[in-house]
Design a protein around this motif. Sequence first.
Motif, PDB file in Angstrom:
ATOM      1  N   ALA A  73       1.083  -1.457   0.128  1.00 33.99           N
ATOM      2  CA  ALA A  73       0.279  -0.472   0.653  1.00 33.99           C
ATOM      3  C   ALA A  73       0.563   1.323  -0.007  1.00 33.99           C
ATOM      4  CB  ALA A  73      -0.630   0.197   1.324  1.00 33.99           C
ATOM      5  N   ALA A  74       1.502   1.079   0.398  1.00 28.06           N
ATOM      6  CA  ALA A  74       2.392   2.232   0.520  1.00 28.06           C
ATOM      7  C   ALA A  74       3.547   2.555  -0.436  1.00 28.06           C
ATOM      8  CB  ALA A  74       3.572   1.870   2.000  1.00 28.06           C
ATOM      9  N   ALA A  75       3.645   1.636  -1.082  1.00 32.07           N
ATOM     10  CA  ALA A  75       4.743   1.579  -2.271  1.00 32.07           C
ATOM     11  C   ALA A  75       3.843   2.309  -3.448  1.00 32.07           C
ATOM     12  CB  ALA A  75       4.918  -0.110  -3.154  1.00 32.07           C
ATOM     13  N   GLN A  76       2.250   1.692  -3.776  1.00 28.58           N
ATOM     14  CA  GLN A  76       1.162   2.351  -4.797  1.00 28.58           C
ATOM     15  C   GLN A  76       0.826   3.556  -4.258  1.00 28.58           C
ATOM     16  OE1 GLN A  76      -2.369  -0.173  -3.942  1.00 28.58           O
ATOM     17  NE2 GLN A  76      -1.264  -2.492  -5.531  1.00 28.58           N
ATOM     18  N   SER A  77       1.006   4.139  -3.080  1.00 30.77           N
ATOM     19  CA  SER A  77       0.628   5.959  -2.453  1.00 30.77           C
ATOM     20  C   SER A  77       1.420   6.612  -3.041  1.00 30.77           C
ATOM     21  CB  SER A  77       0.047   6.086  -1.467  1.00 30.77           C
ATOM     22  OG  SER A  77       1.100   5.307   0.174  1.00 30.77           O
ATOM     23  N   ARG A  78       2.541   6.097  -2.781  1.00 32.26           N
ATOM     24  CA  ARG A  78       3.804   6.905  -2.765  1.00 32.26           C
ATOM     25  C   ARG A  78       5.505   6.751  -3.387  1.00 32.26           C
ATOM     26  NH1 ARG A  78       6.600   7.693   3.266  1.00 32.26           N
ATOM     27  NH2 ARG A  78       5.490   4.921   2.923  1.00 32.26           N
ATOM     28  N   PRO A  79       4.935   6.155  -4.990  1.00 29.98           N
ATOM     29  CA  PRO A  79       5.752   5.674  -5.885  1.00 29.98           C
ATOM     30  C   PRO A  79       7.224   6.073  -6.051  1.00 29.98           C
ATOM     31  CG  PRO A  79       4.196   6.431  -7.113  1.00 29.98           C
ATOM     32  CD  PRO A  79       4.127   6.956  -5.370  1.00 29.98           C
TER      33      PRO A  79
END
Length: 201
Positions: A193-199
Amino acid sequence: MDKFDTLTGIAAPLPLINVDTDMIIPKQFLKTIKRSGLGVNLFFEMRYDDDGNELPDFVLNKPQYRDAEILVAGDNFGCGSSREHAPWAIKDFGIRCVIAPSFADIFYNNCFKNGILPIALPQDKVDVLMKDAEKGANARMTVDLEAQTVTTSDGEVISFEIDSFQKHCLMNGLDDIGLTMEKAAAIDSFEKAAAQSRPWV
């Protein structure tokens, strides 16, 4: 880490107070970062003479106690420096449970992280267990972590207290890494989720 549930074995008596970590594993053996191989050096200065020969009067050198899995000791066991090699050496020798009236805090907590059960009991109860251990190899104690009891060779049952979280970790073989791995799915989900929200991170 090995799980601990019920242990029936030989108990070795070590009626000494203030056994510090340098007595358990002297400083010259602290160069390794491996948890194995230290058992031969456990209580080195009490077990061997200056030429490396075994001292026959030391309890763990006696034939009836060479396979001891329980150690009954005196007050303030594991005091001194905070070296984790101390429980490593105890575990590598084959001892899974240490019983004493009291323990140094750091040593006590390190035991749980290395699959060893430290049991603190009132002095009069330790005296009963010490006397039972002095009977030798034919006197086997049973330590039941689930029931929180120690049973002597004569059938006397002694109850002990233990922190519920530490009990859970020991019974399930969970050290700090194991506790983290229990949350692996949640960690993976958070990272995705973190990778998707802060690519850009």
